[in-house]
Motif scaffolding. Sequence first.
Motif, PDB file in Angstrom:
ATOM      1  N   VAL A  24       0.835  -1.206   0.000  1.00 20.33           N
ATOM      2  CA  VAL A  24       0.000   0.000   0.000  1.00 20.33           C
ATOM      3  C   VAL A  24       0.867   1.252   0.000  1.00 20.33           C
ATOM      4  O   VAL A  24       0.671   2.163  -0.813  1.00 20.33           O
ATOM      5  N   ASP A  25       1.849   1.293   0.906  1.00 19.10           N
ATOM      6  CA  ASP A  25       2.662   2.501   1.026  1.00 19.10           C
ATOM      7  C   ASP A  25       3.689   2.633  -0.102  1.00 19.10           C
ATOM      8  O   ASP A  25       3.844   3.705  -0.669  1.00 19.10           O
ATOM      9  N   LYS A  26       4.378   1.541  -0.423  1.00 13.99           N
ATOM     10  CA  LYS A  26       5.442   1.608  -1.432  1.00 13.99           C
ATOM     11  C   LYS A  26       4.897   1.622  -2.856  1.00 13.99           C
ATOM     12  O   LYS A  26       5.380   2.368  -3.697  1.00 13.99           O
ATOM     13  N   ASN A  27       3.954   0.742  -3.133  1.00 13.14           N
ATOM     14  CA  ASN A  27       3.456   0.608  -4.497  1.00 13.14           C
ATOM     15  C   ASN A  27       1.950   0.365  -4.472  1.00 13.14           C
ATOM     16  O   ASN A  27       1.507  -0.775  -4.568  1.00 13.14           O
ATOM     17  N   PRO A  28       1.153   1.402  -4.360  1.00 15.65           N
ATOM     18  CA  PRO A  28      -0.304   1.214  -4.247  1.00 15.65           C
ATOM     19  C   PRO A  28      -0.954   0.686  -5.522  1.00 15.65           C
ATOM     20  O   PRO A  28      -2.100   0.256  -5.498  1.00 15.65           O
ATOM     21  N   SER A  29      -0.232   0.648  -6.629  1.00 10.69           N
ATOM     22  CA  SER A  29      -0.826   0.148  -7.870  1.00 10.69           C
ATOM     23  C   SER A  29      -0.744  -1.368  -7.999  1.00 10.69           C
ATOM     24  O   SER A  29      -1.226  -1.927  -8.989  1.00 10.69           O
ATOM     25  N   GLU A  30      -0.135  -2.046  -7.042  1.00 13.48           N
ATOM     26  CA  GLU A  30      -0.046  -3.512  -7.090  1.00 13.48           C
ATOM     27  C   GLU A  30      -1.439  -4.130  -7.012  1.00 13.48           C
ATOM     28  O   GLU A  30      -2.317  -3.643  -6.303  1.00 13.48           O
TER      29      GLU A  30
END
Length: 82
Positions: A24-30
């Motif tokens: 969520v914090d590092k890569n919310p597009s996952e």
Amino acid sequence: MIMLWPYYAYTFRFDPEQPLQDFVDKNPSETMDVMHRALALRIKTDMANNWRIIQRLRMALQLALFLLLLELLAWLLAITRV
């Protein structure tokens, strides 16, 4: 002694903050599929680590049982000779 010594290296759960930081914090597009795959791999790793620990404890229990049976046999032989 190994049976009485507390052992806390089991891994049954993981910190819910870690997936939040990773996905969520590092890569919310996952996608959820990527998150499910990462969680499944984490559970598999924890299961493998726990299996090694459980196997060592199982071997210690089997050895303790064998030694207990030898001790009982020695006591029975000592009693019959008196």
